[in-house]
Design an enzyme around this catalytic site. Structure first.
Site, PDB file in Angstrom:
ATOM      1  N   CYS A   1       7.613   4.296   5.720  1.00 43.88           N
ATOM      2  CA  CYS A   1       6.662   4.045   4.320  1.00 43.88           C
ATOM      3  C   CYS A   1       7.574   3.749   3.314  1.00 43.88           C
ATOM      4  CB  CYS A   1       5.734   5.145   4.500  1.00 43.88           C
ATOM      5  SG  CYS A   1       6.751   6.816   4.202  1.00 43.88           S
TER       6      CYS A   1
ATOM      7  N   CYS B   1       0.855  -1.345  -0.036  1.00 41.85           N
ATOM      8  CA  CYS B   1       0.072   0.008   0.013  1.00 41.85           C
ATOM      9  C   CYS B   1       0.936   1.295  -0.023  1.00 41.85           C
ATOM     10  CB  CYS B   1      -1.035   0.068   1.199  1.00 41.85           C
ATOM     11  SG  CYS B   1      -2.003   1.039   1.294  1.00 41.85           S
ATOM     12  N   CYS B   2       1.805   1.218   0.975  1.00 37.87           N
ATOM     13  CA  CYS B   2       2.913   2.471   1.088  1.00 37.87           C
ATOM     14  C   CYS B   2       3.497   2.569  -0.243  1.00 37.87           C
ATOM     15  CB  CYS B   2       3.783   2.417   2.050  1.00 37.87           C
ATOM     16  SG  CYS B   2       3.290   2.773   3.617  1.00 37.87           S
TER      17      CYS B   2
ATOM     18  N   CYS C   1      -3.364   3.665   9.786  1.00 39.87           N
ATOM     19  CA  CYS C   1      -1.956   3.100  10.197  1.00 39.87           C
ATOM     20  C   CYS C   1      -1.438   4.157  11.331  1.00 39.87           C
ATOM     21  CB  CYS C   1      -0.937   3.341   8.945  1.00 39.87           C
ATOM     22  SG  CYS C   1      -1.454   2.338   7.716  1.00 39.87           S
TER      23      CYS C   1
ATOM     24  N   CYS D   1      -1.040   8.314   7.592  1.00 39.03           N
ATOM     25  CA  CYS D   1      -2.416   7.956   7.136  1.00 39.03           C
ATOM     26  C   CYS D   1      -3.160   7.563   8.574  1.00 39.03           C
ATOM     27  CB  CYS D   1      -2.454   6.877   6.089  1.00 39.03           C
ATOM     28  SG  CYS D   1      -1.605   7.307   4.722  1.00 39.03           S
TER      29      CYS D   1
HETATM   30  S1  SF4 Z   1       0.454   4.399   5.744  1.00 43.26           S
HETATM   31 FE1  SF4 Z   1      -0.962   2.931   5.557  1.00 43.26          FE
HETATM   32  S2  SF4 Z   1      -2.794   3.704   4.443  1.00 43.26           S
HETATM   33 FE2  SF4 Z   1      -0.937   5.289   4.117  1.00 43.26          FE
HETATM   34  S3  SF4 Z   1       0.124   4.490   2.175  1.00 43.26           S
HETATM   35 FE3  SF4 Z   1       1.066   3.224   3.967  1.00 43.26          FE
HETATM   36  S4  SF4 Z   1      -0.033   1.419   4.350  1.00 43.26           S
HETATM   37 FE4  SF4 Z   1      -1.507   2.812   2.964  1.00 43.26          FE
END
Ligand code: SF4
Length: 237
Positions: free
Chosen positions: A232, A124-125, A209, A206
């Site tokens: 991240c 995701c990151c 998280c 985010c």
């Molecule tokens: S911090 Fe969490 S929601 Fe944001 S990009 Fe990374 S995994 Fe995705």
């Protein structure tokens, strides 16, 4: 090599390419920058790379934005809107944008139906944050961030200037600042801060998280808590 070295005093009208700096020159600059104020480090980045220079912002506070804006009001500020931010963070973006008349580059991520952050936060990151930063930095030679050594053990040895994985020059002008330095600057200059700070959040990312820190001595202990993840990927050099 010094800041007055003709090799480093390049006009903004003729910005340097990132590969113009050798690894030895970067090492020399790091020695010199350890004892310089952040404004001088930013000035060096502007003199050498503007307008092919950007500043990334997390919008925890506007300290590094204020510093950069005082040196170079046209600085391009990149904010990655992952679609998962706290409303308070998005409000802070807007307040800061209006206050400084910011040259803001908002990188907006397409909405994902599935909660990728839940099943695969690494991916995701990488897809959401790092991918958008890659896009934002296309055509740039250098970028700056507000990364500080005291934020986490993983950042304790962060250099002030380095070359990132893209080959771009990355500058961390406040790498040496302590939490007290930041708090003092915020007080002295009445800097805008994210209201979540008052609620006890010490590091803000985010919403899914980010939680309140479990360890008050570790500001990032509320980031990806319990998921074995600490970064991240934006700041891998
Ligand atoms: S911090 Fe969490 S929601 Fe944001 S990009 Fe990374 S995994 Fe995705």
């Amino acid at each position: 090599m010094t800041l007055t070295d003709p090799r480093l005093a390049v006009s903004p009208a003729t910005p340097r390419p990132a590969d113009d700096l050798s690894d030895d020159e970067i090492a020399e600059l790091n020695v010199e920058f350890e004892r310089l104020p952040a404004s001088k480090i930013i000035q060096w980045a502007v003199d050498n790379f503007a307008p092919h220079l950007a500043l990334t912002a997390s919008m925890t506070d506007a300290v590094v934005i204020d510093l950069a804006h005082r040196v170079y009001p046209e600085i391009e500020v990149v904010f990655i809107d992952t679609g998962y931010h706290f409303p308070e963070t998005l409000e802070t973006v807007e307040r800061v944008r209006r206050h400084y008349g910011l040259n803001l580059k908002m990188m907006t991520v397409q909405h994902h139906d599935e909660a990728l952050w839940e099943v695969d936060p690494e991916n995701c990151c990488s897809a959401v944050k790092v991918g958008q930063l890659d896009r934002a930095l296309l055509g740039k030679a250098a970028w700056m961030s507000g990364l500080r050594r005291t934020e986490a053990d993983t950042r304790a040895a962060a250099p002030i200037v380095t070359r990132d994985l893209r080959g771009l020059i990355k500058v961390n002008p406040i790498a040496t600042w302590t939490d007290d330095d930041v708090a003092g600057y915020i007080d002295d200059r009445d800097i805008i801060v994210n209201p979540l700070i008052e609620q006890g959040y010490l590091s803000i990312g985010c919403m899914p998280c980010t939680s309140l820190p479990s360890d008050p001595d570790d500001p990032r202990s509320g980031r990806w808590a319990g998921r074995g993840k600490t970064e991240c990927g934006l700041h891998l050099d």
